[in-house]
Enzyme design. Sequence first.
Site, PDB file in Angstrom:
ATOM      1  N   HIS A  48       0.804  -1.222   0.000  1.00  0.00           N
ATOM      2  CA  HIS A  48       0.000   0.000   0.000  1.00  0.00           C
ATOM      3  C   HIS A  48       0.841   1.279   0.000  1.00  0.00           C
ATOM      4  CE1 HIS A  48      -3.017  -2.966   1.358  1.00  0.00           C
ATOM      5  NE2 HIS A  48      -3.899  -2.144   0.826  1.00  0.00           N
TER       6      HIS A  48
ATOM      7  N   HIS B 256      -2.860  -5.641  -6.084  1.00  0.00           N
ATOM      8  CA  HIS B 256      -3.048  -6.851  -5.292  1.00  0.00           C
ATOM      9  C   HIS B 256      -4.518  -7.229  -5.234  1.00  0.00           C
ATOM     10  CE1 HIS B 256      -3.369  -3.435  -2.465  1.00  0.00           C
ATOM     11  NE2 HIS B 256      -4.285  -4.170  -1.863  1.00  0.00           N
TER      12      HIS B 256
ATOM     13  N   CYS C 100     -14.492  -5.583   4.065  1.00  0.00           N
ATOM     14  CA  CYS C 100     -13.547  -5.663   2.965  1.00  0.00           C
ATOM     15  C   CYS C 100     -12.202  -6.129   3.500  1.00  0.00           C
ATOM     16  CB  CYS C 100     -13.410  -4.331   2.231  1.00  0.00           C
ATOM     17  SG  CYS C 100     -12.870  -2.964   3.265  1.00  0.00           S
TER      18      CYS C 100
ATOM     19  N   HIS D 273      -8.385  -8.608   2.297  1.00  0.00           N
ATOM     20  CA  HIS D 273      -7.503  -9.257   1.332  1.00  0.00           C
ATOM     21  C   HIS D 273      -7.436 -10.754   1.607  1.00  0.00           C
ATOM     22  CE1 HIS D 273      -6.044  -5.135   2.199  1.00  0.00           C
ATOM     23  NE2 HIS D 273      -5.956  -5.059   0.886  1.00  0.00           N
TER      24      HIS D 273
ATOM     25  N   GLU E 131     -14.929  -9.851  11.664  1.00  0.00           N
ATOM     26  CA  GLU E 131     -15.239  -8.456  11.946  1.00  0.00           C
ATOM     27  C   GLU E 131     -16.620  -8.262  12.544  1.00  0.00           C
ATOM     28  OE1 GLU E 131     -14.547  -5.656   8.848  1.00  0.00           O
ATOM     29  OE2 GLU E 131     -12.556  -6.422   8.371  1.00  0.00           O
TER      30      GLU E 131
ATOM     31  N   GLU F  61      -4.471   2.462  -2.603  1.00  0.00           N
ATOM     32  CA  GLU F  61      -5.194   1.228  -2.889  1.00  0.00           C
ATOM     33  C   GLU F  61      -5.112   0.926  -4.381  1.00  0.00           C
ATOM     34  OE1 GLU F  61      -6.204  -0.894  -0.948  1.00  0.00           O
ATOM     35  OE2 GLU F  61      -6.945  -0.043   0.913  1.00  0.00           O
TER      36      GLU F  61
ATOM     37  N   GLU G 101      -5.974  -2.053  -6.329  1.00  0.00           N
ATOM     38  CA  GLU G 101      -6.613  -3.333  -6.033  1.00  0.00           C
ATOM     39  C   GLU G 101      -7.373  -3.909  -7.221  1.00  0.00           C
ATOM     40  OE1 GLU G 101      -7.115  -3.296  -1.255  1.00  0.00           O
ATOM     41  OE2 GLU G 101      -8.869  -2.651  -2.399  1.00  0.00           O
TER      42      GLU G 101
END
Length: 202
Positions: A46, A53, A88, A90, A108, A135, A137
């Site tokens: 980042h 990614h 959200c 990864h 979460e 970001e 992504e």
Amino acid sequence: MPITPANGQTAGLSAASAPAAAESIMLELVDEDGTTIGTAEKLAAHQPPGQLHRAFSVFLFDEKGRLLLQRRALAKYHSPGVWSNTCCGHPYPGETPFAAAARRTAEELGLAPALLAEAGTVRYNHPDPASGLVEQEFNHLFVGVVRAEPAPDPAEIGEIAFMTAQELAERHAKEPFSAWFMTVLDAARPAVRELTGPSAGW
């Protein structure tokens, strides 16, 4: 809306690939087609200009068609205190985006979606002015239904709220949201509308 895992990834997650600590979390680097080309440490990926990614974004709705949103905890190093989509994150290297989305929703929010379906992908480049992070992504999108009561992890989430499309528009006009939020929501809208029906207004 298929509910099978996203293509091209190996199902499951071995103990060896799970991170031992937050500092050593590894991400999958991908090319513009979403093909895995390597790995990088999370924070390094980042740092400007960012390394492309794999990521995922989840949008969960209640039976009234309201979207479950979270305000990110103030202790988060990236985009703290702003509103964003349900969940959200990864995937770990070798973990499917579908499995990662289900895992992080449980971690979460303390719940398992009653339905979780793929909703396409979106690629974006969003710098975060507040943190200086970027970001870059290739994001796998998921929509679903939640019937259980959320139990947010306070280390991750400062606040949650179920919002109609109109309530979200009003909140978005007054309060800060994550840099990527509207990009991922707009990309997921066709699947959101299919899931919630025309009366929900998405």
